[in-house]
Design a protein around this motif. Sequence first.
Motif, short mmCIF file in Angstrom:
data_model
loop_
_atom_site.label_atom_id
_atom_site.label_comp_id
_atom_site.label_asym_id
_atom_site.label_seq_id
_atom_site.Cartn_x
_atom_site.Cartn_y
_atom_site.Cartn_z
N ARG A 630 0.83 -1.21 0.07
CA ARG A 630 -0.09 -0.06 0.22
C ARG A 630 0.89 1.18 0.05
N LEU A 631 1.88 1.27 0.92
CA LEU A 631 2.49 2.57 1.03
C LEU A 631 3.71 2.77 0.00
N CYS A 632 4.00 1.54 -0.52
CA CYS A 632 5.30 1.75 -1.50
C CYS A 632 4.89 1.58 -2.80
N GLY A 633 3.49 1.62 -3.29
CA GLY A 633 2.99 1.74 -4.63
C GLY A 633 3.30 2.67 -5.40
N GLU A 634 3.14 2.69 -6.89
CA GLU A 634 3.62 3.95 -7.47
C GLU A 634 3.52 5.23 -6.93
N ALA A 635 2.23 5.58 -6.64
CA ALA A 635 1.93 6.78 -6.54
C ALA A 635 2.46 7.16 -4.98
N GLU A 636 1.86 6.38 -4.04
CA GLU A 636 2.10 6.79 -2.72
C GLU A 636 3.79 6.24 -2.48
N GLY A 637 4.21 5.63 -2.91
CA GLY A 637 5.64 5.38 -2.79
C GLY A 637 6.45 6.56 -2.90
N VAL A 638 6.23 7.39 -3.98
CA VAL A 638 7.01 8.42 -4.38
C VAL A 638 7.06 9.53 -3.10
N GLN A 639 5.67 9.49 -2.64
CA GLN A 639 5.37 10.50 -1.53
C GLN A 639 6.10 9.87 -0.26
N LEU A 640 6.00 8.80 0.02
CA LEU A 640 6.54 8.05 1.16
C LEU A 640 8.41 8.37 1.21
N CYS A 641 9.00 8.13 0.07
CA CYS A 641 10.16 8.23 -0.13
C CYS A 641 10.68 9.77 -0.13
N ASN A 642 9.84 10.70 -0.63
CA ASN A 642 10.25 12.26 -0.47
C ASN A 642 10.01 12.49 1.11
N HIS A 643 9.00 11.96 1.93
CA HIS A 643 8.87 12.34 2.95
C HIS A 643 10.04 11.83 4.01
N LEU A 644 10.65 10.73 3.82
CA LEU A 644 11.63 10.42 4.66
C LEU A 644 12.89 10.95 4.21
N LEU A 645 13.21 11.15 2.98
CA LEU A 645 14.29 12.14 2.58
C LEU A 645 14.20 13.34 3.36
N SER A 646 13.14 14.13 3.28
CA SER A 646 12.91 15.22 4.04
C SER A 646 13.14 15.34 5.52
N LEU A 647 13.18 14.18 6.04
CA LEU A 647 13.61 14.04 7.39
C LEU A 647 15.00 13.56 7.76
N MET A 648 15.60 13.20 6.27
CA MET A 648 17.05 12.94 6.42
C MET A 648 18.06 14.20 6.28
N LYS A 649 17.51 15.24 6.26
CA LYS A 649 18.33 16.47 6.04
C LYS A 649 19.65 16.48 7.21
N PRO A 650 20.72 16.85 6.48
CA PRO A 650 21.85 17.09 7.50
C PRO A 650 21.67 17.66 8.70
N GLN A 651 20.87 18.72 8.58
CA GLN A 651 20.46 19.43 9.74
C GLN A 651 19.35 19.08 10.59
N GLY A 652 18.80 17.84 10.27
CA GLY A 652 17.47 17.55 10.81
C GLY A 652 17.91 16.79 12.00
N ARG A 653 16.81 16.28 12.82
CA ARG A 653 16.94 15.60 14.16
C ARG A 653 17.44 13.99 14.03
N PRO A 654 18.52 13.77 14.98
CA PRO A 654 19.06 12.63 14.65
C PRO A 654 18.05 11.52 14.83
#
Length: 797
Positions: A630-654
């Motif tokens: 469900r979460l890794c499908g074509e449309a939802e998957g890109v949203q999930l991936c982008n959200h996780l990448l936004s949390l991985m910013k170097p200045q983010g919370r460990p």
Amino acid sequence: MASANSYKLSCSIPGHEMDVRGLSTAFFPNGAFVSVSRDRTGRVWVPNSSPDRGFTEMHCMTGHSNFVSCVCMIAPSETYPRGLIATGGNDHNICVFSLDQPQPLFTLKGHKNTVCTLSAGKFGTLLSGSWDTTAKVWLNEKCMMTLEGHTAAVWAVIILPEQGLMLSGSADKTIKLWKAGRCEMTFTGHEDCVRGLAVVSDMEFFSCSNDASIRRWLVTGECVQVYYSHTNYIYSLAVFPNGQDFISTGEDRTLRIWRQGDCTQTIRLPAQSVWCCCILPNGDIAIGASDGIIRVFTEAEDRIASPQDLQAFEDELSKTTIDPKTGDLGDIKIEDLPGREHLDEPGNRDGQTRLIKDGEKVEAYQWSQSEARWMKIGDVVGGTNQQASKRVNYEGKEYDFVFTIDINEGGPSMKLPYNVSEDPWLTAHNFLQKNDLSPMFLDQVANFIIENTKGAVVGPAQPSSVDPFTGSGRYIPGASDGRAGFGADPFTGSGRYIPGSEMPTGMPAAGTDPFTGGGAYTSAARRHTAANMYFPKTDGVTFDQANSLQILAKLKELNGGAPQEQKLSEEVLESLEKLLLCVSDLSSAEQPTTLQISLLWKASQWPEDIVFPVLDILRLAVRHPLVNERLCGEAEGVQLCNHLLSLMKPQGRPANQMLALRTLCNCFSGGQGRALLLGQRESVLSRAADLSSVCNKNIHVALATLVLNYAGCLHGQSDLEGKAQCLSVASTALESVHDKEAVFRLLVALGTTVASDQTAQDLARSLGVTSQINKFSSVSEPAKVGECCQLVLKELQ
């Protein structure tokens, strides 16, 4: 090694029909070199035994559909014992030739604009630079890496002797040092476009620029010397074998020889642009220029041209017409110039220029230190008031022509100013760049200038700010890409979630997150199965264990203090609790519902300071087949991936960084997750690599696991660019990661990437992986680090 003798003409080599843009010494035959030209050909020249001691064309290569801009030699190999010739062109392609046939063996496609510079390294590695603002690393007919970071055309590239180090120089005025595909340092100092690079040693290099300076740099970043003598753009450099003396050529019509840091000889050429140079094995110098002629200069008495040829060269030079706007002659007032008697006084230095008045003419002379006399280098034109009065004023400057150009029907017209002394191709290029027009119009505009100025051309061209054969595209960062771990492994540990309490037993507290721990990844369970129990590791590593009660307690605690508009209702909390219990035990008969999955995704958008317990539920949930689908499908998957990448910013919370990494690892548990992350590889691994500089052991272990899972997923596949990125990220991470578990997983990732793949092994060697990891081979605690490292080194022998 260069001696104290002066260089003189040895021979002139006609053959090309247009500008000679690149030269390179060949590995075979002895004394041969290769030239490329705007006439779309490359040619191999070999020394002949005739009395004129010249060169004969041995081989002509065709294959480009537009101008050929650069050339380099690829070192001999078992397959090609004579080496290969690589050429780059305005058709965006790189053609690779053998010395046996005129057509290319293969063509490398991938750049989006002119390929203007090439450099070859060990193991068949090829580095290219382009107007598209990127450099690319090629191996075995494949693009292994794209180096992005410059904001304008990459005009110069070079591979340093130390494996893995590469340099690029750009129209953005900077030089970048790349290691294992990542930019390690940016050198600033030049005030205009960087046009050429040359290796001095493992630790030093030269650069030259449109700012008319040459700089000597240490790879550590310091500029140790700046050299001045040229009076216009400097296009190329070549270093003598002694590593100290060098030569340079440029837009001021000269070849200059530098010894012990000083310009000791200046040789003027009867052509405006001296594009390229190379030093032949016997110490002679070959140069290529805008008149299509290759000229060879020597300091060996037995190779100097005949007196007749020397006189012919001097006569040709004396007949050159010089526009004072294009050189170092300055403003000229004929009435103030001295007469011919001024030439009775000796010059002060080699290459000194002196103007004299001969009636109504102005003549330019250059002092030859070796011959102790003034040599005429041309007649100066365009310097009188009478000539100036016929010119057209535009934007405060005078031009011979100002054309009106209509690009779009009905749109505003554009003005194109032009002087007959300029290169029409350069003028066209600058016009397109100034008006933000497509480079596709280059030929059309240049030919328009040529057709409308016939009979008015004074001499070869003079660039004004950039050169028409080197571009200036805008940097557009690439799209996202990512990857992560997959199925569970019997010899991996797992992190424990202990909110607000101490770390699990054996876990160092420093640099770790109070809510997540991490277990050890050991190969003991496989010791009985094979001699190499470490790699290739093709089943994935996931983070499975957790304390569900503590996750829920932390979630409820943070929800209680959340802003009213962010609070989760009791119904949502109850749904998340049921989902957590369901996904914590994958053997449970309970199945997550669509509503529960939707609520989990919605809750994952919580503010970054309180979202981590939700991320931990997400980390566990994506292992479940239904959630993964469900979460890794074509449309939802890109949203999930982008959200996780936004949390991985170097200045983010460990905590968020680490849990996002672990979630990506666990996404590989299902087919949809693997497909998603393989499709997003580039951006996921790029963002993950940035976290290697974060001082946190748990983040490093999660990062290493992500790279390892990628390597396992790519093992046995033909995705060479993906493997190249795994090598690059693992290699880069090993520079800053010190935790032994993380180091071990990165070594397993390297081993898995190169196992049974000769191309990946060659690339790893060229990136300097062997020398980089050698220090881990002696690690005895834990023993698996040293053992795995030794096995990787064995693969790379």
